[in-house]
Design an enzyme around this catalytic site. Sequence first.
Site, short mmCIF file in Angstrom:
data_model
loop_
_atom_site.label_atom_id
_atom_site.label_comp_id
_atom_site.label_asym_id
_atom_site.label_seq_id
_atom_site.Cartn_x
_atom_site.Cartn_y
_atom_site.Cartn_z
CE LYS A 151 5.80 1.41 -2.81
NZ LYS A 151 6.54 1.70 -1.58
CD GLN B 125 8.62 -0.36 0.83
OE1 GLN B 125 8.52 0.11 -0.31
NE2 GLN B 125 7.67 -0.21 1.74
CG ASP C 145 9.08 7.12 -0.86
OD1 ASP C 145 7.94 6.96 -1.33
OD2 ASP C 145 9.77 6.18 -0.42
#
Length: 295
Positions: free
Chosen positions: A54, A98, A121
């Site tokens: 990422k 994460q 997200d």
Amino acid sequence: MTAIRIDGKAAAQGIRDRVAALVPAFQERIGRAPGLATVLVGEDPASAVYVRSKNRSTAESGMVSFAHNLPVTTSEDDLLQLVIDLNADSQVDGILVQLPLPSQIDATRVIETIDPGKDVDGFHPVNAGRLASGLPSLVPCTPLGCLYLLKQELGDLTGLDAVIVGRSNIVGKPMAQLLLGEHCTVTIAHSRTRDLPGVVRRADIVVAAVGRAEMVRGDWIKPGATVIDVGINRVPTAEGKARLVGDIAYDEVAGVAGAISPVPGGVGPMTIAMLMRNTLVAAHRRAGLPDPEGL
Ligand code: NDP
């Protein structure tokens, strides 16, 4: 019939190129590039690989990446404080924590602390609620990537029967909302569904997000259906190594379906591409600009 293989890698590259092409105009207008902060707690090897990739994609897109790698012993209070600081940081447009997090940290509390405008997200309840209400929101990257592949393959999805196997907040439920928004007739199946093969057999569109290697078989699929495989499962090989397979029995289903996304090379690359897209979109909205076109 031999199904078309849906090339997620190529589609993802197209999105990343488009994001990279739009970054300079943003930078010129606002005086800085969009920024994505990633937060990794602990050293889980799979999570570390995801976060590194990422960060790499962010840099390749011309955006700024702020990587925060914290020890596995980090307290919930310390992580919440970092999120609060990132919320206040004007250079940061997107915050990605994460998952999974170590057991001493409540992931729900962390997600709820992220500024919904920076929640790239799309996991914050405000964004989930806005998606369900048909309002502009930040949409979870994986289902957004699946929708992109489906529209690229099928064009208008109006009236199609869609069956999603899996009802997680990250994939199944937002996928259902997105397909409802495209005027599909949507069924969400899960571990308590009766006659799962019969339910899946009705579908023009199948999205499998279960986490069970090759569970969906060829005789579950309506001939010509479009099948999207979200699953990532590591299975041992005869040589004692591991290989990745999806939730779809690819070879069987490819003999029946009209189109199918492979694992790897299908949904996986789309997830990161959509994270880049969401970061650019979040940056535009925070700057009071209209959403970038063509994404
Ligand atoms: P979850 O474990 O959160 O959800 C799995 C869902 O599958 C649940 O709703 C569960 O039902 C359902 N399920 C489990 N067993 C069965 C069964 N036998 N029959 C029918 N339904 C079943 O997983 P996620 O949604 O987070 O992820 C799903 C898969 O997608 C995983 O393999 C994951 O690794 C992969 N993934 C891939 C991504 C990518 O970038 N390509 C991103 C995110 C996930 P119930 O609710 O009843 O328990």
